[in-house]
Design a protein around this motif. Structure first.
Motif, PDB file in Angstrom:
ATOM      1  N   ASN A 195      -2.527 -10.118   0.157  1.00  0.00           N
ATOM      2  CA  ASN A 195      -3.774 -10.110  -0.602  1.00  0.00           C
ATOM      3  C   ASN A 195      -3.906 -11.313  -1.535  1.00  0.00           C
ATOM      4  O   ASN A 195      -4.722 -11.296  -2.459  1.00  0.00           O
ATOM      5  CB  ASN A 195      -3.881  -8.815  -1.406  1.00  0.00           C
ATOM      6  CG  ASN A 195      -4.203  -7.622  -0.520  1.00  0.00           C
ATOM      7  OD1 ASN A 195      -5.361  -7.349  -0.224  1.00  0.00           O
ATOM      8  ND2 ASN A 195      -3.174  -6.932  -0.085  1.00  0.00           N
ATOM      9  N   LYS A 204      -7.455  -6.618 -10.772  1.00  0.00           N
ATOM     10  CA  LYS A 204      -8.240  -7.792 -11.161  1.00  0.00           C
ATOM     11  C   LYS A 204      -8.500  -7.805 -12.662  1.00  0.00           C
ATOM     12  O   LYS A 204      -8.694  -8.877 -13.254  1.00  0.00           O
ATOM     13  CB  LYS A 204      -9.560  -7.819 -10.395  1.00  0.00           C
ATOM     14  CG  LYS A 204      -9.428  -8.166  -8.917  1.00  0.00           C
ATOM     15  CD  LYS A 204     -10.782  -8.114  -8.228  1.00  0.00           C
ATOM     16  CE  LYS A 204     -10.669  -8.432  -6.740  1.00  0.00           C
ATOM     17  NZ  LYS A 204     -11.986  -8.349  -6.054  1.00  0.00           N
ATOM     18  N   THR A 242      -6.888   4.427  -4.012  1.00  0.00           N
ATOM     19  CA  THR A 242      -7.022   3.813  -2.702  1.00  0.00           C
ATOM     20  C   THR A 242      -6.678   2.330  -2.845  1.00  0.00           C
ATOM     21  O   THR A 242      -6.598   1.803  -3.954  1.00  0.00           O
ATOM     22  CB  THR A 242      -8.453   3.947  -2.168  1.00  0.00           C
ATOM     23  OG1 THR A 242      -9.330   3.186  -3.007  1.00  0.00           O
ATOM     24  CG2 THR A 242      -8.905   5.409  -2.150  1.00  0.00           C
ATOM     25  N   ALA A 243      -6.501   1.666  -1.702  1.00  0.00           N
ATOM     26  CA  ALA A 243      -6.178   0.238  -1.746  1.00  0.00           C
ATOM     27  C   ALA A 243      -7.274  -0.554  -2.445  1.00  0.00           C
ATOM     28  O   ALA A 243      -7.002  -1.430  -3.267  1.00  0.00           O
ATOM     29  CB  ALA A 243      -5.965  -0.287  -0.327  1.00  0.00           C
ATOM     30  N   ASP A 244      -8.533  -0.246  -2.157  1.00  0.00           N
ATOM     31  CA  ASP A 244      -9.646  -0.959  -2.781  1.00  0.00           C
ATOM     32  C   ASP A 244      -9.698  -0.699  -4.282  1.00  0.00           C
ATOM     33  O   ASP A 244      -9.969  -1.613  -5.068  1.00  0.00           O
ATOM     34  CB  ASP A 244     -10.975  -0.539  -2.136  1.00  0.00           C
ATOM     35  CG  ASP A 244     -11.137  -1.083  -0.724  1.00  0.00           C
ATOM     36  OD1 ASP A 244     -10.405  -2.045  -0.374  1.00  0.00           O
ATOM     37  OD2 ASP A 244     -11.972  -0.550   0.026  1.00  0.00           O
ATOM     38  N   GLU A 245      -9.458   0.538  -4.686  1.00  0.00           N
ATOM     39  CA  GLU A 245      -9.453   0.869  -6.113  1.00  0.00           C
ATOM     40  C   GLU A 245      -8.336   0.127  -6.830  1.00  0.00           C
ATOM     41  O   GLU A 245      -8.523  -0.371  -7.950  1.00  0.00           O
ATOM     42  CB  GLU A 245      -9.288   2.379  -6.305  1.00  0.00           C
ATOM     43  CG  GLU A 245     -10.523   3.194  -5.934  1.00  0.00           C
ATOM     44  CD  GLU A 245     -10.261   4.688  -5.963  1.00  0.00           C
ATOM     45  OE1 GLU A 245     -11.244   5.447  -6.074  1.00  0.00           O
ATOM     46  OE2 GLU A 245      -9.077   5.096  -5.860  1.00  0.00           O
ATOM     47  N   TYR A 246      -7.182   0.054  -6.187  1.00  0.00           N
ATOM     48  CA  TYR A 246      -6.043  -0.642  -6.789  1.00  0.00           C
ATOM     49  C   TYR A 246      -6.365  -2.124  -6.996  1.00  0.00           C
ATOM     50  O   TYR A 246      -6.113  -2.682  -8.066  1.00  0.00           O
ATOM     51  CB  TYR A 246      -4.809  -0.490  -5.908  1.00  0.00           C
ATOM     52  CG  TYR A 246      -3.599  -1.216  -6.444  1.00  0.00           C
ATOM     53  CD1 TYR A 246      -2.738  -0.599  -7.334  1.00  0.00           C
ATOM     54  CD2 TYR A 246      -3.326  -2.532  -6.070  1.00  0.00           C
ATOM     55  CE1 TYR A 246      -1.628  -1.273  -7.848  1.00  0.00           C
ATOM     56  CE2 TYR A 246      -2.236  -3.216  -6.571  1.00  0.00           C
ATOM     57  CZ  TYR A 246      -1.387  -2.578  -7.454  1.00  0.00           C
ATOM     58  OH  TYR A 246      -0.305  -3.260  -7.958  1.00  0.00           O
ATOM     59  N   ILE A 247      -6.908  -2.757  -5.972  1.00  0.00           N
ATOM     60  CA  ILE A 247      -7.224  -4.182  -6.051  1.00  0.00           C
ATOM     61  C   ILE A 247      -8.218  -4.456  -7.173  1.00  0.00           C
ATOM     62  O   ILE A 247      -8.045  -5.381  -7.974  1.00  0.00           O
ATOM     63  CB  ILE A 247      -7.761  -4.693  -4.701  1.00  0.00           C
ATOM     64  CG1 ILE A 247      -6.626  -4.751  -3.666  1.00  0.00           C
ATOM     65  CG2 ILE A 247      -8.398  -6.071  -4.855  1.00  0.00           C
ATOM     66  CD1 ILE A 247      -7.086  -5.048  -2.258  1.00  0.00           C
ATOM     67  N   GLU A 248      -9.279  -3.639  -7.249  1.00  0.00           N
ATOM     68  CA  GLU A 248     -10.271  -3.833  -8.304  1.00  0.00           C
ATOM     69  C   GLU A 248      -9.672  -3.623  -9.683  1.00  0.00           C
ATOM     70  O   GLU A 248     -10.011  -4.340 -10.638  1.00  0.00           O
ATOM     71  CB  GLU A 248     -11.456  -2.878  -8.085  1.00  0.00           C
ATOM     72  CG  GLU A 248     -12.377  -3.275  -6.956  1.00  0.00           C
ATOM     73  CD  GLU A 248     -12.911  -4.691  -7.110  1.00  0.00           C
ATOM     74  OE1 GLU A 248     -13.421  -5.021  -8.200  1.00  0.00           O
ATOM     75  OE2 GLU A 248     -12.798  -5.475  -6.149  1.00  0.00           O
ATOM     76  N   THR A 285      -7.309 -12.704  -2.163  1.00  0.00           N
ATOM     77  CA  THR A 285      -8.178 -11.878  -3.002  1.00  0.00           C
ATOM     78  C   THR A 285      -8.024 -12.221  -4.473  1.00  0.00           C
ATOM     79  O   THR A 285      -8.997 -12.207  -5.237  1.00  0.00           O
ATOM     80  CB  THR A 285      -7.848 -10.381  -2.795  1.00  0.00           C
ATOM     81  OG1 THR A 285      -8.044 -10.048  -1.417  1.00  0.00           O
ATOM     82  CG2 THR A 285      -8.731  -9.497  -3.661  1.00  0.00           C
ATOM     83  N   THR A 296       0.813  -1.214   0.000  1.00  0.00           N
ATOM     84  CA  THR A 296       0.000   0.000   0.000  1.00  0.00           C
ATOM     85  C   THR A 296       0.848   1.266   0.000  1.00  0.00           C
ATOM     86  O   THR A 296       0.419   2.307  -0.496  1.00  0.00           O
ATOM     87  CB  THR A 296      -0.935   0.025   1.222  1.00  0.00           C
ATOM     88  OG1 THR A 296      -0.154  -0.143   2.421  1.00  0.00           O
ATOM     89  CG2 THR A 296      -1.963  -1.083   1.139  1.00  0.00           C
TER      90      THR A 296
END
Length: 247
Positions: A160, A142, A133-139, A163, A126
């Motif tokens: 992660n 993907k 944001t962390a959530d935006e990056y993960i999505e 995930t 992170t």
């Protein structure tokens, strides 16, 4: 209310931009004659280490006698630059192309429509995030693994991992790390000017050594080994290629 309106406007603008990028990607692919039909694309993503892994893989494939081109940067590049690189690599006779994949490029559809032979992820740190944001990056990350790559490579030590591990390659899914991994890190030695590591692949011991110093180099070597072993490169070429890379 104003904030909601701003959010809707931002989302609409983002959707329009994404649509334009997809159209541009199709046009560029056609303009350059769809060079990826004759090459295997190795895409490496993650917040850190993707450039080093890309160069390791480049050297390994060279040691194996393959014709290979690499486009490696921690910074995102424009869609036109990517397609020109692919065209130039094809004209030069490359049968493999290695490209680093920043999250920003995935968000902006820079890689839209490209066939991916191998999709690999180094890690998710992170502290390396800038405008997401962390959530935006993960999505966003993907997206690469939804592109139906033939082979998927994941770091089983990454926080992660759970995930991303739900995404599988069409042909195979490979992991690397210290525990419960296909390419297992058994031990390592750190020096001022380099790193050594002992890896295990299907119970076969593979010693590797690199001029890249630091504990993270062990994981990056393991990632490169996982990628190249999965596409059938000999262990002799893997050892030689990693040793050949001088940052």
């Amino acid at each position: 209310m104003k904030e909601q309106e701003k959010s809707k406007a931002k989302s609409k603008n983002g959707g329009l931009r994404a649509g334009r990028q997809k159209i541009k990607a199709k046009l560029l692919k056609s303009y350059y004659g769809n060079p990826t039909k004759d090459m295997k694309l190795i895409a490496i993503t993650g917040t850190t280490g993707k450039v080093i892994v890309a160069h390791y893989v480049h050297e390994i494939l060279k040691a194996a006698g393959e014709q290979v081109a690499v486009l490696a940067s921690d910074q995102p590049f424009k869609i036109g630059m990517l397609h020109k690189f692919l065209s130039d690599a094809w004209k030069a006779g490359a049968n493999y192309v290695i490209v680093t994949v920043p999250a920003e490029g995935l968000r902006d559809n820079v890689f839209y429509g490209l066939p991916v032979a191998v999709a690999a992820m180094t890690n998710f740190v992170t502290a390396g995030l800038k405008d997401m944001t962390a959530d935006e990056y993960i999505e966003t990350e993907k997206t690469l693994f939804r592109m139906k790559p033939e082979i998927v490579v994941f770091n089983s030590d990454d926080l992660n991992y759970d995930t991303f591990c739900r995404y599988n390659g069409k042909d195979k899914t490979v992991t690397y790390g210290q525990t419960s991994a296909d390419v297992k890190i058994l031990n390592s030695k750190l020096y001022n000017k380099g790193t050594e590591a002992t890896l295990s692949i299907n119970a076969e011991i593979l010693p590797v050594a690199s001029f890249v110093p630091g504990e993270t180099a062990v994981s990056y070597m393991a990632c490169a080994v996982a990628i190249t072993n999965a596409i059938g490169i000999s262990h002799e070429s893997i050892i030689e290629g990693i040793a050949n890379y001088e940052p």
